[in-house]
Enzyme design. Structure first.
Site, PDB file in Angstrom:
ATOM      1  N   HIS A 176       0.649 -25.460  37.976  1.00  0.00           N
ATOM      2  CA  HIS A 176       1.078 -25.366  39.374  1.00  0.00           C
ATOM      3  C   HIS A 176       0.319 -24.221  40.031  1.00  0.00           C
ATOM      4  O   HIS A 176       0.354 -23.088  39.572  1.00  0.00           O
ATOM      5  CB  HIS A 176       2.585 -25.145  39.452  1.00  0.00           C
ATOM      6  CG  HIS A 176       3.347 -26.320  38.894  1.00  0.00           C
ATOM      7  ND1 HIS A 176       4.495 -26.208  38.184  1.00  0.00           N
ATOM      8  CD2 HIS A 176       3.062 -27.651  38.955  1.00  0.00           C
ATOM      9  CE1 HIS A 176       4.918 -27.420  37.829  1.00  0.00           C
ATOM     10  NE2 HIS A 176       4.052 -28.307  38.280  1.00  0.00           N
ATOM     11  N   ARG A 178       0.363 -22.263  42.597  1.00  0.00           N
ATOM     12  CA  ARG A 178       0.823 -20.976  43.141  1.00  0.00           C
ATOM     13  C   ARG A 178       1.319 -20.020  42.064  1.00  0.00           C
ATOM     14  O   ARG A 178       1.693 -18.892  42.355  1.00  0.00           O
ATOM     15  CB  ARG A 178       1.912 -21.222  44.180  1.00  0.00           C
ATOM     16  CG  ARG A 178       3.153 -21.899  43.650  1.00  0.00           C
ATOM     17  CD  ARG A 178       4.116 -22.180  44.802  1.00  0.00           C
ATOM     18  NE  ARG A 178       5.207 -23.056  44.373  1.00  0.00           N
ATOM     19  CZ  ARG A 178       6.186 -23.467  45.177  1.00  0.00           C
ATOM     20  NH1 ARG A 178       6.203 -23.091  46.439  1.00  0.00           N
ATOM     21  NH2 ARG A 178       7.149 -24.246  44.741  1.00  0.00           N
ATOM     22  N   GLU A 179       1.329 -20.468  40.808  1.00  0.00           N
ATOM     23  CA  GLU A 179       1.833 -19.627  39.728  1.00  0.00           C
ATOM     24  C   GLU A 179       0.672 -18.827  39.125  1.00  0.00           C
ATOM     25  O   GLU A 179       0.237 -19.057  38.006  1.00  0.00           O
ATOM     26  CB  GLU A 179       2.532 -20.517  38.680  1.00  0.00           C
ATOM     27  CG  GLU A 179       3.706 -21.286  39.286  1.00  0.00           C
ATOM     28  CD  GLU A 179       4.236 -22.441  38.450  1.00  0.00           C
ATOM     29  OE1 GLU A 179       5.171 -23.105  38.906  1.00  0.00           O
ATOM     30  OE2 GLU A 179       3.714 -22.689  37.343  1.00  0.00           O
ATOM     31  N   HIS A 329       3.998 -21.387  32.882  1.00  0.00           N
ATOM     32  CA  HIS A 329       4.390 -21.451  34.295  1.00  0.00           C
ATOM     33  C   HIS A 329       5.037 -20.132  34.718  1.00  0.00           C
ATOM     34  O   HIS A 329       5.185 -19.222  33.924  1.00  0.00           O
ATOM     35  CB  HIS A 329       5.407 -22.587  34.502  1.00  0.00           C
ATOM     36  CG  HIS A 329       4.837 -23.954  34.243  1.00  0.00           C
ATOM     37  ND1 HIS A 329       4.620 -24.864  35.235  1.00  0.00           N
ATOM     38  CD2 HIS A 329       4.430 -24.552  33.090  1.00  0.00           C
ATOM     39  CE1 HIS A 329       4.111 -25.976  34.721  1.00  0.00           C
ATOM     40  NE2 HIS A 329       3.974 -25.808  33.406  1.00  0.00           N
ATOM     41  N   TYR A 331       8.207 -18.963  38.036  1.00  0.00           N
ATOM     42  CA  TYR A 331       8.797 -17.776  37.533  1.00  0.00           C
ATOM     43  C   TYR A 331      10.209 -18.078  37.084  1.00  0.00           C
ATOM     44  O   TYR A 331      10.720 -19.124  37.453  1.00  0.00           O
ATOM     45  CB  TYR A 331       8.815 -16.674  38.621  1.00  0.00           C
ATOM     46  CG  TYR A 331       9.596 -17.059  39.872  1.00  0.00           C
ATOM     47  CD1 TYR A 331      10.929 -16.658  40.024  1.00  0.00           C
ATOM     48  CD2 TYR A 331       9.015 -17.826  40.863  1.00  0.00           C
ATOM     49  CE1 TYR A 331      11.645 -17.024  41.156  1.00  0.00           C
ATOM     50  CE2 TYR A 331       9.741 -18.187  41.998  1.00  0.00           C
ATOM     51  CZ  TYR A 331      11.053 -17.790  42.133  1.00  0.00           C
ATOM     52  OH  TYR A 331      11.756 -18.164  43.243  1.00  0.00           O
ATOM     53  N   GLU A 403       8.276 -19.926  31.375  1.00  0.00           N
ATOM     54  CA  GLU A 403       8.380 -19.527  32.780  1.00  0.00           C
ATOM     55  C   GLU A 403       8.296 -18.010  32.764  1.00  0.00           C
ATOM     56  O   GLU A 403       9.245 -17.328  32.380  1.00  0.00           O
ATOM     57  CB  GLU A 403       9.724 -19.976  33.391  1.00  0.00           C
ATOM     58  CG  GLU A 403       9.909 -21.481  33.478  1.00  0.00           C
ATOM     59  CD  GLU A 403       9.162 -22.117  34.654  1.00  0.00           C
ATOM     60  OE1 GLU A 403       8.601 -21.368  35.490  1.00  0.00           O
ATOM     61  OE2 GLU A 403       9.141 -23.354  34.731  1.00  0.00           O
TER      62      GLU A 403
END
Ligand SMILES: [Zn+2]
Length: 442
Positions: A176, A178-179, A329, A331, A403
């Site tokens: 993803h 934006r991670e 990933h 958060y 995460e």
């Protein structure tokens, strides 16, 4: 005619984009305790432009959880009124997104070029893959597993002492876009492998006996897209204007013309392949979207996206050697294992649970960072189409989603000053699991 129409769409799309400066945008966290709260959240999502941070979409909001979402400055008043009038408990996680974005680049002496403690753009990461492989030919080889929708090469690094028929571990980052902390981890892993091989017992053993396939960025187009806007903050106390790229937080994925400037996400398709239409609809209800412009787009058919196809082809081809799969990933600070698409438990649930427990304990030993762990569906939320579920159903018994930091203070805008500590602690957990697998080869 067709050509000019497309050009107009592109121009409109970029105009939309450059108009955003994130001044006054806020990130809210709402606590959801009963069905009424869930209904209210649905109502809010249908009337306002909300960019979900956690979970990824309104369909994933569940009882006894919190929902983080980003609201544009012009909608903040309406949203706050709505929350207050309906007695929804909320806090403002980020009061002004623009200043938080500037704070993300807080590492000292930001030089150009690659750095393990900075967020690097794709070009820098791509050059780095070439360089690190060239400098460490005895440990690293580089290959291309496919190309992206926009034609970029998907580079894969194979890290380990060259020997035939070694078991392997696959790690992907940047699923993803934006991670950003996720690709930083993949780079850190390679750094530590090279730096500590022959020096540190555990890493030496791991690289002697295992190969690590490292995919530094899976969703490259999406990652590039998040770096396309340039933000020029004035440094405090000086007149100097520093030009830095910013993370376009509202866009997780591949830019597509048909989405009018919105991205479409190449995502692994619904993993267990629904046999009937009802099953498909159920999976879609549980967190995936059929809209190509949604952040949780599930693809038009299974493995419809080029990036997805490249990844699954590689894994299928190497299935007999790949013993563990990690997808990184952010958060939430969680270590998850299958399943996420359903509440059913994996066959080796007890083993995975014990292993996750030990790994998060190891992780916390360095900086005290607390992680929760468990099967995805009950620990975070139902989410169909995850690559860890898919890998598990291919027969990879040790399949995990990390995460990474944090739990919402910065969300996707984790400051660069936290890259080192985040990667150090995550590496402990990854090494712990990899060592366990060495003792439990199958
Ligand atoms: Zn993610």
């Amino acid at each position: 005619m067709l050509v000019s129409l497309i050009l107009v769409s592109v121009a409109l799309a970029s105009a939309n984009h450059s108009g955003e400066d994130f001044e006054g945008h806020k990130v809210f966290r709402v606590t959801v305790e009963d069905e009424n709260h869930i209904n209210l959240m649905h109502e809010l999502a249908s009337t306002s432009q909300i960019d979900f941070w956690k979970p990824d979409s309104i369909t994933q909001v569940k009882l006894h959880s919190t929902v983080d979402f980003h609201v544009k400055a012009e909608d903040v008043g309406t949203v706050e009124d709505f929350l207050e009038q309906n007695d929804l408990y909320y806090e403002v996680l980020i009061g002004n997104l623009r200043s938080m974005m500037a704070a993300q680049f807080d590492s000292h002496g930001r030089a150009t070029g690659h750095s393990y403690t900075k967020y690097n753009n794709w070009k820098t990461i791509e050059d780095w893959t070439q360089q690190v492989a060239a400098e460490n030919p005895d440990l690293i080889s580089r290959s291309v597993i496919g190309t992206t929708f926009e034609g970029r090469s998907m580079h894969l690094l194979k890290v380990g002492k060259a020997k035939p028929n070694k078991p392997a571990v696959f790690i992907d980052c940047g699923f993803h876009a934006r991670e950003w902390i996720s690709p930083a981890f993949c780079q850190w892993f390679v750094r530590e492998a090279v730096r500590t091989y022959g020096q540190e017992i555990q890493m030496t053993e791991l690289l002697d006996k295992l190969d690590f396939y490292i995919l530094p960025v899976f969703n490259i187009d999406g990652y590039v897209y998040t770096w396309t806007k340039v933000y020029e903050p004035k440094l405090r106390g000086t007149d100097e204007i520093k030009t830095i790229p910013i993370l376009i937080i509202s866009s997780t994925s591949t830019f597509r013309i048909e989405c009018g400037g919105r991205p479409a996400l190449p995502r692994l398709e619904l993993p267990v392949l629904a046999q009937t239409l009802t099953e498909t609809l159920m999976l879609v209800e549980n967190g995936a979207s059929t809209s190509p412009c949604s952040d949780t787009y599930c693809g038009s058919t299974a493995e419809s996206e080029k990036e997805t196809k490249a990844l699954v082809n590689f894994i299928r081809k190497n299935l007999s050697s790949i013993k563990a799969y990690f997808t990184i990933h952010s958060y939430s600070q969680m270590l998850l294992y299958p399943y996420s698409y359903s509440y059913k438990l994996p066959q080796n649930n007890a083993e995975l649970n014990a292993l996750a427990k030990a790994a998060v304990k190891e992780l916390a030993s360095l900086h005290g960072t607390k992680y929760t762990y468990g099967p995805g569906a009950t620990t975070i939320y139902l989410a169909a189409g995850g690559s860890d579920d898919w890998a598990y159903d291919q027969g990879i018994k040790y399949s995990f989603t990390f995460e990474l930091r944090d739990t919402g203070k910065y969300g996707f805008l984790l400051p660069e000053s936290q890259i080192r500590a985040t990667c150090e602690e995550t590496l402990l957990a990854v090494k712990h699991i990899a060592s366990y697998i060495l003792g439990h080869l199958y």
